[in-house]
Design a protein around this motif. Structure first.
Motif, mmCIF file in Angstrom:
data_model
loop_
_atom_site.group_PDB
_atom_site.id
_atom_site.type_symbol
_atom_site.label_atom_id
_atom_site.label_comp_id
_atom_site.label_asym_id
_atom_site.label_seq_id
_atom_site.Cartn_x
_atom_site.Cartn_y
_atom_site.Cartn_z
ATOM 1 N N VAL A 1 0.851 -1.187 0.000
ATOM 2 C CA VAL A 1 0.000 0.000 0.000
ATOM 3 C C VAL A 1 0.890 1.240 0.000
ATOM 4 O O VAL A 1 0.559 2.256 -0.590
ATOM 5 C CB VAL A 1 -0.960 0.005 1.217
ATOM 6 C CG1 VAL A 1 -1.817 1.246 1.234
ATOM 7 C CG2 VAL A 1 -1.809 -1.254 1.232
ATOM 8 N N GLU A 2 2.013 1.139 0.704
ATOM 9 C CA GLU A 2 3.018 2.205 0.810
ATOM 10 C C GLU A 2 2.448 3.468 1.445
ATOM 11 O O GLU A 2 2.738 4.578 1.031
ATOM 12 C CB GLU A 2 3.657 2.519 -0.555
ATOM 13 C CG GLU A 2 4.217 1.310 -1.291
ATOM 14 C CD GLU A 2 5.215 0.465 -0.517
ATOM 15 O OE1 GLU A 2 5.904 0.982 0.393
ATOM 16 O OE2 GLU A 2 5.308 -0.739 -0.811
ATOM 17 N N GLU A 3 1.661 3.257 2.475
ATOM 18 C CA GLU A 3 1.029 4.362 3.200
ATOM 19 C C GLU A 3 0.913 4.013 4.685
ATOM 20 O O GLU A 3 1.026 2.853 5.074
ATOM 21 C CB GLU A 3 -0.385 4.627 2.669
ATOM 22 C CG GLU A 3 -0.441 5.279 1.307
ATOM 23 C CD GLU A 3 0.037 6.729 1.299
ATOM 24 O OE1 GLU A 3 0.066 7.367 2.367
ATOM 25 O OE2 GLU A 3 0.371 7.215 0.207
ATOM 26 N N VAL A 4 0.610 5.025 5.485
ATOM 27 C CA VAL A 4 0.247 4.832 6.880
ATOM 28 C C VAL A 4 -1.197 4.327 6.886
ATOM 29 O O VAL A 4 -2.061 4.904 6.218
ATOM 30 C CB VAL A 4 0.373 6.149 7.680
ATOM 31 C CG1 VAL A 4 -0.088 5.960 9.121
ATOM 32 C CG2 VAL A 4 1.805 6.658 7.630
ATOM 33 N N MET A 5 -1.441 3.258 7.583
ATOM 34 C CA MET A 5 -2.765 2.632 7.609
ATOM 35 C C MET A 5 -3.571 3.126 8.812
ATOM 36 O O MET A 5 -3.009 3.535 9.824
ATOM 37 C CB MET A 5 -2.627 1.104 7.694
ATOM 38 C CG MET A 5 -1.817 0.503 6.556
ATOM 39 S SD MET A 5 -2.424 0.911 4.926
ATOM 40 C CE MET A 5 -3.976 0.074 4.932
ATOM 41 N N LEU A 6 -4.885 3.055 8.685
ATOM 42 C CA LEU A 6 -5.741 3.396 9.820
ATOM 43 C C LEU A 6 -5.611 2.359 10.923
ATOM 44 O O LEU A 6 -5.715 2.670 12.108
ATOM 45 C CB LEU A 6 -7.194 3.511 9.366
ATOM 46 C CG LEU A 6 -7.507 4.675 8.436
ATOM 47 C CD1 LEU A 6 -8.961 4.616 7.987
ATOM 48 C CD2 LEU A 6 -7.213 5.999 9.117
ATOM 49 N N SER A 7 -5.402 1.100 10.528
ATOM 50 C CA SER A 7 -5.277 0.015 11.488
ATOM 51 C C SER A 7 -4.646 -1.177 10.788
ATOM 52 O O SER A 7 -4.733 -1.300 9.566
ATOM 53 C CB SER A 7 -6.662 -0.366 12.030
ATOM 54 O OG SER A 7 -6.560 -1.334 13.039
ATOM 55 N N CYS A 8 -4.029 -2.069 11.539
ATOM 56 C CA CYS A 8 -3.445 -3.295 10.991
ATOM 57 C C CYS A 8 -3.505 -4.358 12.080
ATOM 58 O O CYS A 8 -2.757 -4.305 13.043
ATOM 59 C CB CYS A 8 -2.015 -3.058 10.539
ATOM 60 S SG CYS A 8 -1.219 -4.550 9.920
ATOM 61 N N SER A 9 -4.398 -5.313 11.918
ATOM 62 C CA SER A 9 -4.590 -6.319 12.953
ATOM 63 C C SER A 9 -3.375 -7.227 13.115
ATOM 64 O O SER A 9 -2.978 -7.535 14.234
ATOM 65 C CB SER A 9 -5.839 -7.157 12.662
ATOM 66 O OG SER A 9 -6.058 -8.072 13.712
ATOM 67 N N SER A 10 -2.752 -7.667 12.008
ATOM 68 C CA SER A 10 -1.583 -8.543 12.146
ATOM 69 C C SER A 10 -0.403 -7.778 12.759
ATOM 70 O O SER A 10 0.378 -8.358 13.521
ATOM 71 C CB SER A 10 -1.196 -9.171 10.807
ATOM 72 O OG SER A 10 -0.776 -8.195 9.878
ATOM 73 N N GLY A 11 -0.287 -6.487 12.459
ATOM 74 C CA GLY A 11 0.759 -5.679 13.074
ATOM 75 C C GLY A 11 0.515 -5.452 14.552
ATOM 76 O O GLY A 11 1.429 -5.527 15.368
ATOM 77 N N SER A 12 -0.737 -5.189 14.897
ATOM 78 C CA SER A 12 -1.087 -5.027 16.314
ATOM 79 C C SER A 12 -0.852 -6.333 17.064
ATOM 80 O O SER A 12 -0.346 -6.331 18.183
ATOM 81 C CB SER A 12 -2.538 -4.574 16.453
ATOM 82 O OG SER A 12 -2.696 -3.277 15.911
ATOM 83 N N ALA A 13 -1.182 -7.464 16.424
ATOM 84 C CA ALA A 13 -0.942 -8.770 17.049
ATOM 85 C C ALA A 13 0.546 -8.984 17.284
ATOM 86 O O ALA A 13 0.955 -9.508 18.326
ATOM 87 C CB ALA A 13 -1.512 -9.878 16.171
#
Length: 144
Positions: A76-88
């Motif tokens: 995506v090459e952007e800052v995301m609103l949320s990322c579940s796998s990253g938060s995990a």
């Protein structure tokens, strides 16, 4: 889930965690979109993470039950609103260090998620709101 020892691309101390996707996670006092975009893009493109690239998660531990997280996502090459796998990945790392206990809430621009896990990580759940954000139709003939 796999976690590496400490690595320091561009002098930023963090860890590689594979949580279904590849993530570099690092603690940071700076969580503004401009910083996350700039540093996330640089780290994502470091030679040691190629050819696959890596998602980059910046976090701030608020307390043993809350973590603020910002993610730069490869592809995506952007800052995301949320990322579940990253938060995990962040929750797993901090739990391994004994800094968080289940349940843990992650706070992201896109909303909050709750992570629940048992002591040996045999059961791991993510809970949060689900909202329809798009509805549409497509003609399969357009894709043939």
């Amino acid at each position: 889930v796999y976690k590496s020892g400490c690595i320091t691309p561009l002098g930023i101390k963090g860890f590689f965690v594979a949580s279904g996707a590849r993530h570099f996670i690092c603690e940071s006092d700076k969580l503004d979109d401009e910083y996350v975009f700039e540093m996330g893009r640089k780290i994502r493109n470091m030679p040691e993470f190629q050819p696959e690239g890596i998602n980059v998660n910046f976090y701030r531990l608020i307390d043993s039950g809350k973590i603020k997280i910002k993610t730069y996502e490869k592809g995506v090459e952007e800052v995301m609103l949320s990322c579940s796998s990253g938060s995990a990945a962040v929750v797993f790392h901090l739990a391994c260090k004994g800094l968080v206990t289940s349940p843990v809430m992650t706070l992201s621009s896109g909303g909050n998620l709750n992570y629940i896990y048992d002591d040996n990580w045999q059961k791991f759940y993510c809970e949060g709101p689900a909202e329809r954000c798009y509805s549409g139709e497509f003609n399969l003939a357009d894709f043939q």
